[in-house]
Scaffold this motif. Structure first.
Motif, short mmCIF file in Angstrom:
data_model
loop_
_atom_site.label_atom_id
_atom_site.label_comp_id
_atom_site.label_asym_id
_atom_site.label_seq_id
_atom_site.Cartn_x
_atom_site.Cartn_y
_atom_site.Cartn_z
N LEU A 91 0.83 -1.25 0.37
CA LEU A 91 -0.07 0.21 0.24
C LEU A 91 0.78 1.26 0.26
O LEU A 91 2.05 1.52 0.60
CB LEU A 91 -0.95 -0.39 1.35
N GLN A 92 0.04 2.41 -0.71
CA GLN A 92 0.91 4.16 -0.05
C GLN A 92 0.39 4.34 0.63
O GLN A 92 -0.94 4.27 1.16
CB GLN A 92 0.33 4.23 -1.70
N VAL A 93 1.38 5.01 1.12
CA VAL A 93 0.19 5.55 3.21
C VAL A 93 0.99 7.10 2.66
O VAL A 93 2.10 7.82 2.18
CB VAL A 93 1.43 5.34 3.70
N SER A 94 -0.47 7.92 2.92
CA SER A 94 0.07 9.49 2.47
C SER A 94 0.05 9.82 3.67
O SER A 94 -0.68 9.75 4.56
CB SER A 94 -1.58 9.95 1.90
N VAL A 95 0.97 11.14 3.67
CA VAL A 95 0.95 11.87 5.01
C VAL A 95 0.93 13.44 4.85
O VAL A 95 1.07 13.55 3.79
CB VAL A 95 2.23 11.32 5.98
N ASN A 96 -0.16 14.16 5.69
CA ASN A 96 -0.08 15.48 5.74
C ASN A 96 0.82 16.14 6.00
O ASN A 96 1.44 15.53 6.81
CB ASN A 96 -1.59 16.01 6.78
N LEU A 97 1.53 17.50 5.26
CA LEU A 97 2.28 18.26 5.48
C LEU A 97 1.76 19.09 6.06
O LEU A 97 0.70 19.48 5.76
CB LEU A 97 3.61 18.32 4.71
N SER A 98 1.70 19.76 7.52
CA SER A 98 1.53 21.36 7.65
C SER A 98 1.83 22.35 6.98
O SER A 98 3.00 21.86 6.65
CB SER A 98 1.59 21.81 9.34
N PRO A 99 1.64 23.91 6.94
CA PRO A 99 2.08 24.72 6.23
C PRO A 99 3.15 25.15 7.13
O PRO A 99 4.40 25.34 6.11
CB PRO A 99 1.20 26.17 6.44
N VAL A 100 2.66 25.05 8.39
CA VAL A 100 4.32 25.74 9.51
C VAL A 100 5.64 24.44 8.97
O VAL A 100 6.33 24.65 9.00
CB VAL A 100 4.03 25.35 10.84
N ILE A 142 3.26 9.39 0.27
CA ILE A 142 2.61 10.03 -0.52
C ILE A 142 2.39 11.38 0.50
O ILE A 142 1.73 11.96 1.65
CB ILE A 142 1.48 10.17 -1.40
N LEU A 143 2.83 12.98 0.34
CA LEU A 143 3.02 14.13 0.79
C LEU A 143 2.06 14.24 0.50
O LEU A 143 2.38 15.43 -0.99
CB LEU A 143 4.72 14.52 1.23
N GLU A 144 1.23 15.27 0.95
CA GLU A 144 -0.35 16.20 1.05
C GLU A 144 -0.08 17.11 1.64
O GLU A 144 0.12 17.40 2.71
CB GLU A 144 -0.92 15.55 1.47
N ILE A 145 -0.25 18.68 0.31
CA ILE A 145 0.52 19.27 0.32
C ILE A 145 -1.08 20.62 0.58
O ILE A 145 -1.73 20.30 -0.92
CB ILE A 145 1.43 20.05 0.04
N ASP A 156 -3.63 18.69 -1.85
CA ASP A 156 -4.58 18.11 -0.79
C ASP A 156 -6.06 19.58 -0.81
O ASP A 156 -5.83 21.13 -1.05
CB ASP A 156 -4.03 17.89 0.88
N ASP A 157 -6.99 18.53 -0.67
CA ASP A 157 -8.56 19.88 -0.44
C ASP A 157 -8.36 20.53 -1.63
O ASP A 157 -8.58 21.56 -1.14
CB ASP A 157 -8.24 20.59 1.04
N PHE A 158 -8.08 20.28 -2.42
CA PHE A 158 -7.88 21.36 -4.06
C PHE A 158 -9.65 21.40 -3.68
O PHE A 158 -10.74 20.59 -3.80
CB PHE A 158 -7.77 20.50 -5.46
N GLY A 159 -9.78 22.87 -3.99
CA GLY A 159 -11.79 23.83 -4.51
C GLY A 159 -11.75 24.23 -2.99
O GLY A 159 -12.96 25.06 -3.06
N THR A 160 -10.76 24.01 -2.47
CA THR A 160 -11.20 24.98 -0.96
C THR A 160 -10.49 26.15 -1.05
O THR A 160 -9.30 26.20 -1.33
CB THR A 160 -11.14 24.61 0.25
N GLY A 161 -10.62 27.40 0.33
CA GLY A 161 -9.43 28.31 -0.10
C GLY A 161 -9.75 29.08 -1.14
O GLY A 161 -10.54 29.69 -2.05
N TYR A 162 -8.10 29.58 -1.87
CA TYR A 162 -7.97 29.87 -2.78
C TYR A 162 -7.55 29.34 -4.11
O TYR A 162 -6.74 29.71 -4.93
CB TYR A 162 -7.36 31.50 -2.21
N SER A 163 -8.84 27.91 -4.54
CA SER A 163 -8.02 27.85 -5.89
C SER A 163 -8.09 27.91 -6.30
O SER A 163 -8.36 28.89 -7.26
CB SER A 163 -9.31 26.21 -5.59
N SER A 164 -7.30 27.39 -7.07
CA SER A 164 -6.49 28.20 -8.55
C SER A 164 -5.80 27.19 -9.83
O SER A 164 -4.61 26.25 -8.94
CB SER A 164 -5.15 29.56 -8.73
N LEU A 165 -6.13 27.35 -10.78
CA LEU A 165 -5.83 26.02 -11.16
C LEU A 165 -4.39 26.37 -12.14
O LEU A 165 -3.54 25.09 -12.43
CB LEU A 165 -6.84 25.69 -13.11
#
Length: 773
Positions: free
Chosen positions: A583-592, A618-621, A650-659
Motif C-alpha cells: 500500500l501507498q501511505v499518504s501523510v499530511n504536511l502542515s504549512p508550518v 505521498i506527502l499531501e500539501i 490536498d483539499d483542492f477546491g477550498t480556500g484560494y483554489s487556482s488552476l
C-alpha cells in the motif's frame, strides 16, 4: 607734548592693562579649570550612574531568577494530581519522574530536584539527569536547611540569610483561580552555596490547585537547586543586554570592566560577576575635555573665538541630546511614541485614574495580513503603509489620547475616559480609520485591522496586565477572522489558560508516546481494491477524551510544536507502513512543517532510520502553502521529489483554489475536496468544474483522488468523471492499524464494471439520484 603727569598716566594705564590682563588671564584660567573639572565630573558621574544602574539591573535579574525558579516549581507543585500521587505511603514514580524530575531539569534547567514529606524526610531525589536515592538529600540537608525552614514558616530559629524581595509572591496576586493554592502554599527562595558552588535554591509546598479538601496534614515540599554557572550567567546577561556578562573567581580589570562580588545570601563569597559597562560619559572625557583644554591654553586673542566656538558646540550638544532623548522615546519610522514610552504613560494614567475615578482603556491594533503587503509590494511599500496608518489613526483620536507604534505592524492606543460607552466609541474610531482605501506608492490598497480592547478595573493593577488583556482580545479577534474589534472578557483569559493547558498536555503526549495514527483506506475506482491509506493523527486526552485535530493542531502550530509533531507522524507512519508493504501511505504536511528550513534533512534522516522506501509515501500539501513564496515552494517540492517521495495537492477546491497551481507546481496527485464531491448531487456546475480539473490533471500526468465519498451515487459519479481513486466513509472511517490489517484480509473489491449500470444512471441524473438516496 607730554606733561609730567603723562608718563605716570601711561604707567598707570600700563599697570591697569597688566592688572586687567592678569585678572583676565587668572579669570580665564580659573574658568577654564572649573569648566574642565565640570566636564570631567559630568563624564565620570555619567559613567558611574550607568554602572550603578547596571548593578541594580543585575541584582533585579538575580531576584527574578529566584522568582522564575519558584514559578517553574509552581507549574507542577500546585496540582491536585501531585498531592494525590505523592504521599508517605506511596509515590507514583513514573508520574513524579515525568512531571517533576524530567520536566524541571530538562524543560527549565534545574540541576537537582528533591521532594520532602511533612516532617522534611526525603521522599524523592532527581540529580545528574536521573532519579537517585531519596536519601541523597541528606548530603544537601545542611546547605538547604535555611530555605527549607523558611518555606515551612519555621520562625523558631534565625536562618541568618540575606533578605530578598518576594517577587514570586507579588506575582501571585494576579491569580483568581489559584486563590486557594496561594493561600495554602508557602515558599522560599535564596542564593546559597551548595557543595562549594553558588546556586538558586527554591522550595515550595505541594498543594492542590482545585480540590483543597485533598490537603491533609503538613504539605510535602518541593526543593530544587539550579547552579549559577557560566551558562546561567550568560543567559542572565543576554536578558539584561549585558552580552559579555561572565563569572570569574577573581576581580577582573581593564578599560570599562566592572567586577562586582557575587555573594550568596548566606554570606558565602563565590567570585565576581564581570562585564564591560556602558560608559556614556566617554564622549565628554575623550572628545570635549581635550577640546576645551586646547581653548584654555589658547592666547587671549583666540579666547573670545574659542568661547564662541564652545558656545556653539554646547548648543549643538544640547540639541543632539534633546534629539537623542526624543529618538529614544519615539519610533523612527512613524515618529510615534515607542513601546517603553507608551508603558510609562500607561502606568502614569492608571495611577491618575485610581485617584480620579476615571478608567483607562487601551487598544492593541494589528494590521491584517501586513506580511502580504511586504511580500507582494516590497518593504518600502510596507513602511509607507505603516506611516499612512499612523496618520489615519492619529487623525481619529483626540489630542489628549496617546497613539504608539508598539512594534512591527502593531499600534497601541491609550484612552482615558469617564463615559460608560467609551470603549465602544474607541472601537468605532479605529474601524473608521480603515473604512477607506490607502494610497501607498501609487497603489490603492484596501487594508483592514484587528483590535483588542481592554478597560481597567479594580483587578487591573499594572499596565502589563492591561496590555496582556488587550493582547488576548486581539488574538481572539484574529481567531474569529480578523477585521474586527474585540473587547476583553474573563472568558478569553480562561480560553488562553485552557490552550496553554492543552499545549502542555500535548508536549507530555509527544514525550510519552500518547498519540496514535488512524488510517483511512483509498480505493481504486476501477478495481475496487485498497491501494493506499491516509494517515490521520488522533489523540485521546486522559481527561478530555478524544480530541479533534482541529482543536489541538492550531495550538501546536501557534506554540511551535508542529515540527516535532509532524516528525512524530512521519516516523510513526513509516513504522506502521511495514505492516502493509503493498500500500501507498499518504501523510499530511502542515504549512508550518513545510516551511521548515531543515525539512529535507528530517525526511532524509527518517528514511535512513527506518529503511523506508520514499516511493511508497505521498506527502499531501494544502493550497495555502502555494500562496507564499513561489521560489521557496518550488525548491522544497523539487527537493522532496528528488528524494523519491510523491506529492499530492490536498483539499483542492477550498480556500484560494487556482488552476494555475496545477501548471506552476508539479504534483503526482490531486485530491478533490469533499465540498465538491457532495456538491455534485446539488448542482451541475460542480460536475463541470470537477470534469475540468480531472481533464487538466490527467493532461499534466496527475492522478485524481476524490475525498469524502459517502454514498453509492458519489462513487459512481466520481468514477464516471475519471477519478482514479476514491476515499471516504462509504468505504471506511479512519481505523486503527490492527483494524486496517483485518480489513485488508476481508475486503472484497467491487469493480467499476459491476457498478456500470448504476454509474450510467448517476451521471445522467445526479440530482434525481441524490434525492432518492
Amino acid at each position: 607734548m607730554l606733561t609730567e603727569a603723562d608718563p605716570q598716566l601711561a604707567k598707570n594705564y600700563d599697570e591697569d592693562l597688566r592688572r586687567l590682563a592678569t585678572l583676565s588671564g587668572a579669570g580665564i584660567t580659573i574658568a577654564g579649570l572649573v569648566l574642565l573639572a565640570i566636564i570631567a565630573y559630568a563624564g565620570w558621574a555619567s559613567n558611574q550612574s550607568a554602572t550603578a544602574r547596571e548593578s541594580i539591573l543585575l541584582q533585579n535579574g538575580l531576584n527574578r531568577g529566584i522568582a522564575r525558579a519558584l514559578n517553574e516549581q509552581k507549574s507542577v507543585a500546585w496540582w491536585d494530581d501531585a498531592v494525590v500521587k505523592i504521599t508517605n505511603a506511596q509515590i507514583d514514580t513514573e508520574f513524579v519522574n515525568s512531571n517533576f524530575g524530567v520536566f524541571l531539569t530538562e524543560t527549565y534547567g534545574h540541576d537537582e530536584v528533591y521532594i520532602l514529606n511533612g516532617e522534611n524526610r526525603p521522599l524523592y531525589a532527581f540529580t545528574a539527569g536521573a532519579q537517585a536515592e531519596a536519601g541523597q538529600f541528606e548530603t544537601r540537608r545542611a546547605a538547604l536547611a535555611a530555605v527549607v525552614a523558611q518555606a515551612r514558616g519555621d520562625t523558631s530559629t534565625s536562618t541568618g540569610l540575606k533578605n530578598r524581595p518576594d517577587a514570586f509572591g507579588a506575582d501571585q496576586n494576579n491569580y483568581r483561580t489559584l486563590t486557594g493554592a496561594v493561600e495554602a502554599a508557602r515558599w522560599a527562595g535564596h542564593i546559597l552555596s551548595v557543595d562549594g558552588r553558588l546556586a538558586v535554591v527554591a522550595a515550595i509546598t505541594i498543594v492542590p490547585n482545585v480540590d483543597m479538601s485533598l490537603l491533609k496534614g503538613p504539605s510535602n515540599l518541593l526543593v530544587s537547586v539550579t547552579y549559577i554557572d557560566s551558562d546561567y550567567v550568560t543567559t542572565l546577561g543576554r536578558s539584561l543586554l549585558m552580552t559579555d556578562l561572565a563569572i570569574s573567581p577573581t576581580a577582573a580589570s581593564g578599560d570599562g570592566v566592572v567586577a562586582e562580588p557575587l555573594d550568596g545570601d548566606d554570606g558565602t563569597h563565590a567570585g565576581y560577576l564581570t562585564w564591560t559597562t556602558h560608559r556614556p560619559g566617554q564622549v565628554f572625557l575623550n572628545f570635549i575635555l581635550p577640546l576645551v583644554a586646547m581653548g584654555v591654553l589658547a592666547t587671549a586673542v583666540l579666547a573670545n573665538g574659542m568661547l564662541r566656538r564652545l558656545k556653539k558646540s554646547s548648543q549643538a550638544l544640547a540639541m543632539s541630546e534633546q534629539q537623542s532623548r526624543h529618538d529614544a522615546r519615539h519610533d523612527t519610522l512613524s515618529d510615534l511614541p515607542n513601546r517603553p514610552h507608551f508603558a510609562e504613560k500607561l502606568d502614569h494614567a492608571l495611577s491618575e485614574a485610581a485617584a480620579g475615578g476615571k478608567h483607562v482603556i487601551v487598544a492593541y491594533v494589528d494590521i491584517d495580513r501586513f506580511k502580504d503587503v511586504n511580500d507582494t509590494l516590497g518593504h518600502q511599500a510596507g513602511d509607507a503603509l505603516i506611516q499612512a496608518v499612523a496618520g489615519r489613526l492619529k487623525a481619529k483620536l483626540r489630542p489628549k489620547d496617546l497613539l504608539s507604534r508598539y512594534g512591527g505592524d502593531e499600534f497601541a492606543i491609550l484612552w482615558s475616559a469617564t463615559e460608560p460607552n467609551a470603549a465602544t466609541l474607541l472601537a468605532e474610531r479605529i474601524q473608521s480609520a480603515f473604512s477607506t482605501r490607502f494610497d501607498v506608492n501609487g497603489q490603492s490598497l484596501l487594508v483592514t485591522a484587528s483590535a483588542g480592547i481592554a478597560t481597567s478595573t479594580g483587578h487591573t493593577t499594572t499596565g502589563d496586565d492591561l496590555m496582556r488583556q488587550a493582547d488576548i482580545a486581539l488574538y481572539e479577534g484574529k481567531t474569529q477572522g480578523r477585521n474586527r474589534a474585540i473587547f476583553f472578557s474573563d472568558d478569553m483569559a480562561h480560553r488562553v489558560e485552557e490552550r496553554r493547558s492543552i499545549e502542555l498536555d500535548l508536549q507530555a503526549a509527544l514525550a510519552n508516546d500518547g498519540l496514535r495514527l488512524n488510517y483511512q483506506p483509498i480505493i481504486a475506482s476501477k478495481t475496487g481494491a485498497i491501494v493506499g491509506v491516509e494517515a490521520l493523527l488522533r489523540w485521546r486526552h486522559p481527561e478530555r477524551g478524544e480530541m479533534s485535530p482541529a482543536t489541538f493542531i492550531p495550538i501546536a502550530e501557534h506554540s511551535g510544536l508542529m515540527p516535532e509533531l509532524g516528525e512524530w507522524v512521519l516516523r510513526r507512519a513509516m513504522v506502521d507502513a511495514r505492516l502493509w508493504p503493498d500500500l501507498q501511505v499518504s501523510v499530511n504536511l502542515s504549512p508550518v512543517q513545510f516551511r521548515q528550513v531543515d525539512l529535507e534533512a528530517v525526511l532524509q534522516r527518517l528514511i535512513s532510520e527506518h529503511g523506508a522506501d520514499p516511493r511508497r509515501f505521498i506527502l499531501e500539501i494544502t493550497e495555502g502553502v502555494l500562496m507564499e513564496s513561489c521560489d521557496r515552494t518550488s525548491a522544497t517540492l523539487d527537493a522532496i521529489h528528488r528524494m523519491g517521495f510523491l506529492t499530492a495537492l490536498d483539499d483542492f477546491g477550498t480556500g484560494y483554489s487556482s488552476l494555475s497551481y496545477l501548471c506552476n507546481f508539479r504534483f503526482d496527485k490531486i485530491k478533490i475536496d469533499r465540498s465538491f464531491v457532495s456538491g455534485m448531487s446539488k448542482s451541475q456546475s460542480y460536475q463541470k468544474i470537477v470534469h475540468a480539473v480531472v481533464a487538466l490533471g490527467k493532461g499534466l500526468g496527475m492522478d485524481i483522488v476524490a475525498e469524502g465519498v459517502e454514498t453509492e451515487a458519489e462513487v459512481a459519479i466520481m468514477t464516471g468523471l475519471g477519478c482514479g481513486e476514491l476515499q471516504g466513509y462509504y468505504f471506511s472511517k479512519p481505523i486503527e492499524p490492527e483494524a486496517l490489517s483485518r480489513l485488508l484480509k476481508t475486503h472484497v473489491p467491487v469493480s467499476s464494471i459491476e457498478r456500470a449500470e448504476f454509474q450510467a444512471v448517476a451521471l445522467a441524473e445526479p440530482l434525481a439520484l441524490a434525492a432518492t438516496g
